[in-house]
Design a protein around this motif. Structure first.
Motif, short mmCIF file in Angstrom:
data_model
loop_
_atom_site.label_atom_id
_atom_site.label_comp_id
_atom_site.label_asym_id
_atom_site.label_seq_id
_atom_site.Cartn_x
_atom_site.Cartn_y
_atom_site.Cartn_z
N ALA A 203 3.97 -21.48 80.98
CA ALA A 203 4.05 -21.96 79.26
C ALA A 203 4.86 -23.20 79.19
CB ALA A 203 4.91 -21.13 78.43
N VAL A 204 5.80 -23.10 79.88
CA VAL A 204 6.41 -24.15 79.46
C VAL A 204 5.12 -25.71 80.23
CG1 VAL A 204 8.21 -25.65 80.97
CG2 VAL A 204 8.90 -23.27 79.96
N ASN A 205 5.52 -25.43 81.44
CA ASN A 205 4.07 -26.48 82.29
C ASN A 205 2.52 -26.64 81.21
OD1 ASN A 205 5.81 -26.51 84.72
ND2 ASN A 205 4.72 -25.07 85.64
N ALA A 206 2.49 -25.33 80.45
CA ALA A 206 1.42 -25.92 79.65
C ALA A 206 1.64 -27.10 78.37
CB ALA A 206 0.48 -24.30 79.27
N LEU A 207 2.80 -27.12 77.98
CA LEU A 207 3.29 -27.27 76.72
C LEU A 207 3.57 -29.03 77.48
CD1 LEU A 207 3.96 -27.75 73.94
CD2 LEU A 207 6.37 -27.44 74.52
N ALA A 208 3.72 -28.62 78.39
CA ALA A 208 4.27 -30.38 79.49
C ALA A 208 2.44 -30.79 79.12
CB ALA A 208 4.75 -30.64 80.35
N ALA A 209 1.41 -30.25 79.90
CA ALA A 209 0.32 -31.05 79.73
C ALA A 209 -0.13 -31.06 78.93
CB ALA A 209 -0.53 -29.75 80.83
N LYS A 210 0.21 -30.04 77.59
CA LYS A 210 -0.37 -30.46 76.49
C LYS A 210 -1.69 -29.76 76.25
CE LYS A 210 1.52 -35.28 74.84
NZ LYS A 210 1.65 -36.32 74.76
N THR A 211 -1.48 -28.60 77.24
CA THR A 211 -2.67 -28.17 76.55
C THR A 211 -2.78 -26.91 75.98
OG1 THR A 211 -2.05 -26.86 78.65
CG2 THR A 211 -3.20 -28.23 79.67
N VAL A 212 -1.70 -26.65 75.30
CA VAL A 212 -1.34 -25.20 74.31
C VAL A 212 -0.77 -25.81 73.19
CG1 VAL A 212 -1.05 -23.47 75.18
CG2 VAL A 212 0.96 -24.17 75.48
N ASP A 213 -1.11 -25.75 71.72
CA ASP A 213 -0.34 -26.55 70.66
C ASP A 213 1.36 -26.47 70.81
OD1 ASP A 213 -2.16 -28.11 70.22
OD2 ASP A 213 -2.78 -25.93 69.97
N ALA A 214 1.80 -25.06 70.80
CA ALA A 214 3.60 -24.31 70.67
C ALA A 214 3.25 -23.44 71.97
CB ALA A 214 3.51 -24.11 69.56
N ILE A 215 4.84 -23.31 72.10
CA ILE A 215 5.05 -21.72 73.01
C ILE A 215 6.42 -21.48 72.50
CG2 ILE A 215 3.95 -22.96 74.57
CD1 ILE A 215 6.90 -23.99 76.09
N VAL A 216 6.48 -20.10 72.87
CA VAL A 216 7.54 -19.22 72.04
C VAL A 216 8.71 -19.18 73.98
CG1 VAL A 216 9.10 -17.55 71.79
CG2 VAL A 216 6.41 -18.43 70.39
N VAL A 217 9.96 -19.62 73.93
CA VAL A 217 10.96 -19.71 75.39
C VAL A 217 12.03 -19.97 75.04
CG1 VAL A 217 9.26 -20.88 76.84
CG2 VAL A 217 10.76 -22.02 75.35
N SER A 218 13.41 -19.70 76.33
CA SER A 218 14.59 -19.40 75.38
C SER A 218 15.19 -20.91 74.81
CB SER A 218 15.29 -19.16 76.93
OG SER A 218 14.78 -20.24 77.22
N ALA A 219 16.56 -20.27 75.32
CA ALA A 219 17.31 -21.27 74.29
C ALA A 219 17.38 -22.43 75.62
CB ALA A 219 18.79 -21.17 73.72
N ALA A 220 17.53 -22.43 76.57
CA ALA A 220 17.17 -23.35 77.85
C ALA A 220 16.08 -23.83 77.91
CB ALA A 220 18.59 -22.56 79.21
N GLN A 221 15.49 -24.00 78.15
CA GLN A 221 13.92 -23.65 78.71
C GLN A 221 13.29 -24.98 76.69
OE1 GLN A 221 12.32 -19.87 79.08
NE2 GLN A 221 11.75 -20.76 80.61
N SER A 222 13.94 -24.36 76.04
CA SER A 222 13.47 -25.14 74.41
C SER A 222 14.32 -26.35 74.57
CB SER A 222 13.97 -23.98 73.08
OG SER A 222 13.32 -23.02 73.38
N GLN A 223 15.84 -26.42 75.02
CA GLN A 223 16.64 -27.70 74.54
C GLN A 223 16.46 -28.40 76.08
OE1 GLN A 223 18.57 -28.08 72.93
NE2 GLN A 223 19.04 -26.43 70.93
N THR A 224 15.35 -28.13 76.81
CA THR A 224 15.60 -29.06 78.75
C THR A 224 14.31 -29.68 77.90
OG1 THR A 224 16.35 -27.35 80.23
CG2 THR A 224 14.77 -28.82 81.01
N LEU A 225 13.08 -29.18 77.38
CA LEU A 225 11.82 -29.75 77.05
C LEU A 225 11.97 -30.63 76.13
CD1 LEU A 225 9.54 -26.26 76.96
CD2 LEU A 225 9.18 -28.43 77.93
N ALA A 226 12.81 -30.34 74.65
CA ALA A 226 13.23 -31.40 73.80
C ALA A 226 14.46 -32.45 74.71
CB ALA A 226 14.51 -30.78 72.30
N SER A 227 15.39 -31.93 75.58
CA SER A 227 15.70 -33.51 76.17
C SER A 227 14.63 -34.81 76.87
CB SER A 227 17.28 -32.84 76.55
OG SER A 227 16.51 -32.83 77.77
N LYS A 228 13.88 -33.66 77.26
CA LYS A 228 13.10 -34.92 77.98
C LYS A 228 12.03 -34.99 77.50
CE LYS A 228 13.82 -32.80 81.97
NZ LYS A 228 13.00 -31.44 83.26
N GLY A 229 11.75 -34.58 76.03
CA GLY A 229 10.53 -35.24 74.79
C GLY A 229 9.26 -34.43 75.26
N LEU A 230 9.77 -33.90 75.77
CA LEU A 230 8.40 -33.02 75.99
C LEU A 230 7.92 -32.23 74.85
CD1 LEU A 230 9.23 -32.96 80.00
CD2 LEU A 230 7.54 -34.19 78.52
#
Length: 360
Positions: A203-230
């Motif tokens: 799901a993290v990879n799919a969001l980064a690739a913009k093949t899905v609109d949103a995902i539900v993941v843990s706090a660490a994964q969420s904050q990592t994505l946000a910190s990278k602008g993804l």
């Protein structure tokens, strides 16, 4: 809802069928053992000790791709507590990472290729309700929130904006329940979105690739994505304690009957790890970094360095949460029955280990 239930049913049938196969592990092997010959999962200490062999406890954990066990299991492994305690009962441990998360661990438990594992509340209870005979021996309540993360720059302001959009998380994982609750809180149902079944890593990879609109993941994964602008943090379980997820350490029921001393030795290792972590929280942080979590995310998600050092004992808050989850699964037709939590959780292993342990 009908589509979701049919997918879940297919998954459960697959798990049960795997019980007759001999394998069900979707994992990369990362073992931690104390020497001796490895025996098939499910063999007993009495079987091996009569032959002078060392019994192997096969334990699975949810892996985000690094193969590194974090939290108390990671501490117990690295500090040699599992090795020392299990050696006293002529046993060792093999710690196996599962990138397929709770559903993959369930399949391995069902096929008896795994003896025990730590999984989220939803997969643990779905498995129990479907007939996989497990016993919960330890547990904890998550403090870190779970997030819905949306594609950045799309103008999404709330979950209501995701109506008709592709939202990914894993069926049978704790995030599925979180998604249902968040949607309901926003006046939506699961049928109002395009649900995409993916592991957290995918799901993290799919969001980064913009093949899905949103995902539900843990706090660490969420904050990592946000910190990278993804990704942009759209919603979370913060402020909703009743939405928090529990973790459960489960063993095959037959294993606890055949190897009670091994189960108790395993918990003694966790108790020693808990005592160590309380004195050395920096080691918990180091494990998270080793597992791939950025340091700035660790400081944001785990500011007190205690959130991911879960208690070994399943206290009244954990039990209450599990009962709520069990009822939720039945009410939403994700399980055919309500698991009796009081009968499922066996605190005797923890209590006995605590009495016999120097770690209190």
């Amino acid at each position: 809802m009908k589509k979701m239930k049919s997918i879940l049913a297919i998954m459960l049938v697959s798990i049960i069928l795997l019980a007759g196969c001999g394998t069900g592990s979707e994992s990369s092997s990362g073992s931690s053992s104390a020497g001796g010959n490895t025996k098939p999962a499910g063999s007993s200490v009495s079987d091996t000790s009569q032959k002078g062999e060392v019994h192997t406890l096969k334990y699975g954990f949810v892996d985000q791709g690094s193969g590194v066990a974090t939290g108390l299991v990671g501490i117990a492994k690295d500090q040699g507590y599992f090795e020392e305690e299990l050696a006293k009962v002529n046993a060792k441990i093999e710690i196996i990472p599962f990138t397929g998360a709770g559903p993959a661990i369930n399949a391995a438990l069902a096929s008896k290729s795994l003896d025990a594992g730590a999984i989220g509340d939803v997969p643990a209870l779905v498995a129990k309700a479907s007939g996989i005979d497990t016993v919960m021996v330890a547990g904890g309540l998550a403090d870190a929130p779970t997030y819905v993360v949306a594609q950045p720059g799309k103008g999404y302001k709330s979950l209501k904006d995701l109506k008709g959009k592709k939202v990914a998380t894993q069926i049978g994982a704790y995030m599925q329940r979180v998604l249902y609750l968040m949607l309901e809180n926003n006046g939506l149902k699961i049928d109002d979105i395009q649900f995409v079944n993916m592991t957290a890593k995918d799901a993290v990879n799919a969001l980064a690739a913009k093949t899905v609109d949103a995902i539900v993941v843990s706090a660490a994964q969420s904050q990592t994505l946000a910190s990278k602008g993804l990704g942009e943090l759209l919603d979370s379980t913060e402020g909703h304690r009743e939405w928090l997820n529990s973790t459960a350490t489960v063993f095959n029921a037959s294993y606890t009957k055949e190897n009670p001393e091994v189960v108790k030795a395993f918990i003694k290792g966790l108790l020693r790890a808990r005592e160590y972590a309380q004195k050395n929280p920096g080691d918990l942080r180091a494990l998270q970094i080793k597992a791939g979590t950025p340091e700035n995310v660790i400081d944001l998600v785990y500011p007190d360095l205690k959130n991911y050092s879960t208690l070994v004992e399943a206290d009244k808050d954990v039990i209450g949460n599990l009962k709520s989850v069990a009822q939720f699964l039945k009410d939403n037709k994700l399980a055919d029955s309500v698991v009796d939590i009081d009968a499922w959780y066996n605190p005797s292993f923890y209590n006995d280990a605590l009495k016999e342990s120097d770690s209190k």
